[in-house]
Design an enzyme around this catalytic site. Structure first.
Site, mmCIF file in Angstrom:
data_model
loop_
_atom_site.group_PDB
_atom_site.id
_atom_site.type_symbol
_atom_site.label_atom_id
_atom_site.label_comp_id
_atom_site.label_asym_id
_atom_site.label_seq_id
_atom_site.Cartn_x
_atom_site.Cartn_y
_atom_site.Cartn_z
ATOM 1 N N CYS A 213 3.446 -7.253 -13.461
ATOM 2 C CA CYS A 213 3.911 -6.688 -14.764
ATOM 3 C C CYS A 213 2.743 -5.570 -15.281
ATOM 4 O O CYS A 213 1.771 -5.631 -14.582
ATOM 5 C CB CYS A 213 4.259 -7.723 -15.653
ATOM 6 S SG CYS A 213 5.350 -9.109 -14.914
ATOM 7 N N ARG B 290 5.106 -0.980 -12.345
ATOM 8 C CA ARG B 290 4.671 -2.145 -12.051
ATOM 9 C C ARG B 290 5.712 -3.398 -12.206
ATOM 10 O O ARG B 290 5.650 -4.364 -11.863
ATOM 11 C CB ARG B 290 3.368 -2.539 -12.994
ATOM 12 C CG ARG B 290 2.156 -1.635 -12.845
ATOM 13 C CD ARG B 290 1.098 -2.117 -13.545
ATOM 14 N NE ARG B 290 0.543 -3.541 -13.266
ATOM 15 C CZ ARG B 290 -0.455 -3.888 -12.496
ATOM 16 N NH1 ARG B 290 -1.174 -2.832 -11.689
ATOM 17 N NH2 ARG B 290 -0.692 -4.933 -12.272
ATOM 18 N N TRP C 253 8.391 -7.637 -14.201
ATOM 19 C CA TRP C 253 9.052 -7.671 -13.080
ATOM 20 C C TRP C 253 9.096 -9.307 -12.873
ATOM 21 O O TRP C 253 8.160 -9.961 -12.986
ATOM 22 C CB TRP C 253 8.083 -7.361 -12.040
ATOM 23 C CG TRP C 253 8.877 -7.450 -10.648
ATOM 24 C CD1 TRP C 253 9.590 -6.418 -10.043
ATOM 25 C CD2 TRP C 253 8.690 -8.673 -9.605
ATOM 26 N NE1 TRP C 253 9.896 -7.001 -8.618
ATOM 27 C CE2 TRP C 253 9.442 -8.172 -8.528
ATOM 28 C CE3 TRP C 253 7.862 -9.595 -9.749
ATOM 29 C CZ2 TRP C 253 9.533 -9.151 -7.304
ATOM 30 C CZ3 TRP C 253 8.016 -10.601 -8.364
ATOM 31 C CH2 TRP C 253 8.846 -10.239 -7.406
ATOM 32 N N ASN D 4 0.768 -11.288 -17.064
ATOM 33 C CA ASN D 4 1.156 -10.917 -15.891
ATOM 34 C C ASN D 4 0.417 -11.910 -14.982
ATOM 35 O O ASN D 4 -0.848 -12.348 -15.166
ATOM 36 C CB ASN D 4 0.704 -9.683 -15.659
ATOM 37 C CG ASN D 4 0.755 -9.185 -13.986
ATOM 38 O OD1 ASN D 4 1.602 -9.584 -13.622
ATOM 39 N ND2 ASN D 4 -0.237 -8.390 -13.678
ATOM 40 N N GLY D 5 1.308 -12.650 -13.981
ATOM 41 C CA GLY D 5 0.610 -13.703 -13.406
ATOM 42 C C GLY D 5 1.596 -14.922 -13.404
ATOM 43 O O GLY D 5 2.771 -14.925 -13.607
ATOM 44 N N GLU E 25 7.353 1.825 9.759
ATOM 45 C CA GLU E 25 7.339 2.232 8.294
ATOM 46 C C GLU E 25 8.517 3.263 7.821
ATOM 47 O O GLU E 25 8.979 3.126 6.780
ATOM 48 C CB GLU E 25 5.845 3.169 8.184
ATOM 49 C CG GLU E 25 5.598 3.856 6.834
ATOM 50 C CD GLU E 25 5.550 3.054 5.699
ATOM 51 O OE1 GLU E 25 5.454 3.382 4.574
ATOM 52 O OE2 GLU E 25 5.558 1.558 5.924
ATOM 53 N N LYS F 9 10.881 2.512 4.471
ATOM 54 C CA LYS F 9 10.975 3.401 3.458
ATOM 55 C C LYS F 9 12.488 3.709 3.248
ATOM 56 O O LYS F 9 12.971 3.739 2.066
ATOM 57 C CB LYS F 9 10.402 4.791 3.913
ATOM 58 C CG LYS F 9 9.000 5.032 3.703
ATOM 59 C CD LYS F 9 8.429 5.034 2.530
ATOM 60 C CE LYS F 9 7.875 3.835 1.899
ATOM 61 N NZ LYS F 9 6.796 3.091 2.671
ATOM 62 N N GLU G 87 13.776 0.527 1.189
ATOM 63 C CA GLU G 87 13.061 0.336 -0.147
ATOM 64 C C GLU G 87 13.858 1.018 -1.064
ATOM 65 O O GLU G 87 14.177 0.600 -2.021
ATOM 66 C CB GLU G 87 11.749 0.625 -0.023
ATOM 67 C CG GLU G 87 10.713 -0.248 0.606
ATOM 68 C CD GLU G 87 9.343 0.485 0.548
ATOM 69 O OE1 GLU G 87 8.386 -0.477 0.034
ATOM 70 O OE2 GLU G 87 8.948 1.325 0.927
ATOM 71 N N HIS H 195 16.352 -5.677 24.425
ATOM 72 C CA HIS H 195 16.293 -7.244 24.297
ATOM 73 C C HIS H 195 16.960 -7.717 23.289
ATOM 74 O O HIS H 195 16.370 -8.566 22.642
ATOM 75 C CB HIS H 195 14.732 -7.704 24.398
ATOM 76 C CG HIS H 195 14.023 -7.275 25.612
ATOM 77 N ND1 HIS H 195 14.283 -7.852 26.918
ATOM 78 C CD2 HIS H 195 13.344 -6.228 26.177
ATOM 79 C CE1 HIS H 195 13.395 -7.570 27.855
ATOM 80 N NE2 HIS H 195 12.794 -6.245 27.253
ATOM 81 N N LYS I 192 5.278 -2.081 -7.847
ATOM 82 C CA LYS I 192 4.177 -1.170 -6.862
ATOM 83 C C LYS I 192 3.152 -2.000 -6.705
ATOM 84 O O LYS I 192 2.875 -2.037 -5.489
ATOM 85 C CB LYS I 192 3.586 -0.036 -7.791
ATOM 86 C CG LYS I 192 2.564 0.745 -7.205
ATOM 87 C CD LYS I 192 3.269 1.400 -6.073
ATOM 88 C CE LYS I 192 2.256 2.507 -5.224
ATOM 89 N NZ LYS I 192 2.845 3.221 -4.046
#
Length: 610
Positions: A2, A27, A74, A100-101, A483, A487, A490, A506, A605
């Site tokens: 957050c 965030r 968040w 935040n936590g 990656e 992307k 996301e 496979h 983020k």
């Protein structure tokens, strides 16, 4: 995870707090809220959704408050509803708090406080802190002591900012595990989760350390440990400007950050390449180089995109140093009782330098006696402070939630480390000069790769309706496939998977048909012919192939439906040019699908809670 902002001074607090929240929205953006002192009372406004909703709720309300705190959330515990949004307070708004936590022992504390008559209104563990502090205030503690003593009972992680109605000219900030920075002004102070909200307001900052509690008024900041020991505040410069955290004419931060990569890669290398000697210098690790050279085992630990950079680093270090290297998900690392000791080296990679899982992995490695190196982007971050040595990316602030320029800078740093250590071991001077020259040419190569932007946009228009994508690569390009798939997932919400190209046979080959685009990274390297064979296996099953290929390769046109060319470079650096079109492809597909590119749903983020 957050974002927290606080202000105490002479200016109107609301505009400062709102602007700070906007700069921290990456965030978290499930809900937001603000608490300010107005006519002797604490007034709180909270809304669900993005910060624009809070801004609209405050429109037309003239608050002359000069003290306040704010939060963008968040959601971790409790749905993203208005009642669960921060700031949290008691029913009389005597005390307001943003957090935040994660409070791990909240249930025990809540039961105790409920038994004393405290009434809880939300589903969050954060509200427990409000009532814990109020209970101490009602039993004779002053504001600072109530917070300090209360925190001695808290288990878990927190970054908090608190205001109290009966001590109106004070703010308190405290941290354990979740970052907080205090900005210094003239007759004013700021609190924030990172330095971005402070740019343009304060040039000097103090990064709070774990277990520190700061008491702020308009003229001073007094810091003590949670055990009531005085702390001398270490003041340093922010080192950023407003342009670095604005879009600069681009429609999205992500596109800006993709386009910045020629510059950010050059910034990462600036002053670190030694062309005549065919090597590099990295001042942050120079006194610990022997630890790396003498290691019998290297473990690289990271999360998400940084984990993909770590895989590339594994390939580099093993090829050029002959050291066994393993890449570990930081989220699993400390729960596996990893086999580490004084002869092991751990390299932790994190853009923010605050990733909770990566921090936990660092602490576990240090407990086992291993040397720990850090690679991060944010100066003064916790990982930068807690590692034995390390290297900064110097990529500048990355605002888009989906990492782009930080990823390529991480790979550049890993390449510089490989070059430096390789030359100290067995890498020849001519080969070192070849790598050094290729690195020096890299920004121009990336600039050329970016010229395919319009072509990639056209390809995105063709494939935007696909429900699934497969990304395939081999060697150094396998992590690029991972990656590229990440992307796309996301920011466009299309299901995508990355695999080593040969592994397709496979299992994943069963999924291939006309409706599944397959992206191959097929550059002219040592295993080019093998990748061509893999492409033909897809084509034999009517798969549609998008190939990332080396300029001048006319053969690939006969094997792929669409070809995106990138400049030739040495095999070691291929990931730094092949990732560019994959970043752009994900970006354009997401835009065409109407997705929020910079703030994808459910993401934030910096993951500062486990």
């Amino acid at each position: 995870m957050c974002g927290i902002v606080g202000y105490i001074g002479q200016q109107k607090a609301v505009p400062i707090l709102l602007n700070g929240l906007k700069r921290l929205e990456y965030r978290g953006y499930d809900s937001s809220g603000i608490a300010v002192r107005v006519n002797g009372d604490i007034v709180i406004e909270k809304t669900v959704g993005k910060i624009v909703n809070l801004e609209n709720a405050l429109d037309g309300k003239e608050y002359d408050a000069t003290v306040g705190i704010a939060h963008t959330r968040w959601a971790t515990h409790g749905e993203p509803t208005q009642v669960n949004a921060h700031p949290h307070s008691d029913s009389a708004n005597r005390l307001a708090l943003v957090h935040n936590g994660i409070i791990e022992n909240y249930a025990q504390l809540r039961n105790e406080l409920t038994a004393k008559g405290h009434i809880f209104r939300s589903d969050t563990y954060t509200e427990t802190l409000v009532h814990l502090f109020l209970d101490l205030l009602d039993n004779g503690c002053d504001f600072f002591e109530a917070v300090r003593q209360g925190l001695t009972r808290v288990q878990g992680a927190y970054g908090i900012a608190v205001m109290y109605r009966d001590e109106p000219d004070k703010l308190i900030a405290a941290r354990k595990g979740s970052p907080l920075v205090v900005g210094h002004g003239d007759g004013e102070f700021f609190i924030a989760s990172d330095a971005a909200p402070l740019v343009g307001y304060a040039s000097d900052v103090t990064y709070l350390q774990d277990g520190e509690v700061a008491l702020l008024n308009r003229n001073s900041v007094d810091i003590k440990t949670i055990d009531n020991e005085p702390v001398s505040a270490h003041v340093e410069s922010i080192g950023s400007d407003i342009a670095a955290i604005e879009k600069g004419g681009y429609p999205h931060f992500m596109l800006k950050e993709i386009m910045m990569q020629p510059q950010t890669m050059a910034d990462t290398m600036r002053g670190r390449l030694l062309p005549d000697e065919g090597t590099a210098k990295l001042g942050g690790i120079q006194y610990e180089l022997q630890s790396l050279l003498n290691a019998n085992r290297v473990v690289i630990t990271a999360c998400g995109t940084s984990w993909h950079a770590a895989l590339i680093g594994e390939y580099m270090l093993e090829e050029y140093l002959g050291i066994p290297v393993e890449v570990e998900y930081a989220s699993e690392f400390r729960y596996r009782d990893p086999i580490l000791g004084p002869d092991s080296v751990v390299i932790a990679i994190s853009q923010s330098g605050e990733t909770a899982d990566t921090l936990a992995a660092i602490r576990e490695a240090k407990r086992k006696g291993s040397k720990v190196f850090g690679i991060c982007n944010v100066v003064g971050s916790t990982i930068a402070r807690e590692t034995d040595a390390g290297v900064y990316l110097h990529a500048g602030p990355e605002i888009g939630v989906a990492s782009t320029k930080a990823f390529t800078s991480q790979v550049v740093v890993l390449t510089l480390m490989t070059l430096l250590l390789g030359r100290m071991r067995s890498l020849s001077h001519p080969r070192g000069k070849e790598i050094t020259q290729a690195l020096a040419d890299l920004p121009n190569k990336v600039e050329q790769a970016l010229q395919a932007n319009e072509q990639i946009k056209t390809i995105a228009e063709e494939f935007q309706s696909a429900k699934n994508f497969l990304y395939l690569g081999r060697g150094y390009n396998f992590p690029v496939a991972l990656e590229g798939a990440l992307k796309l997932k996301e920011i466009s919400y299309i299901h995508a998977e990355g695999y080593p190209a040969a592994e397709m046979k496979h299992g994943p080959i069963a999924l291939i048909d006309r409706d599944m685009p397959v992206v191959f990274i097929a550059t002219k390297d040592s295993i080019y012919d093998k990748v061509l064979s893999n492409i033909e296996e897809v084509r034999a099953r009517n798969g549609r192939v998008i190939a990332i290929a080396t300029e001048g390769d006319d053969v690939i046109k006969n094997h792929a439906d669409r070809v995106i060319y990138v400049p030739q470079t040495i095999e070691l650096l291929n990931p730094l040019v092949t990732i560019i079109p994959l970043q752009l492809l994900a970006y354009h597909i997401a835009v065409l699908r109407g997705c929020d590119v910079d703030q994808p749903r459910n993401l934030a983020k910096s993951v500062t809670v486990e």
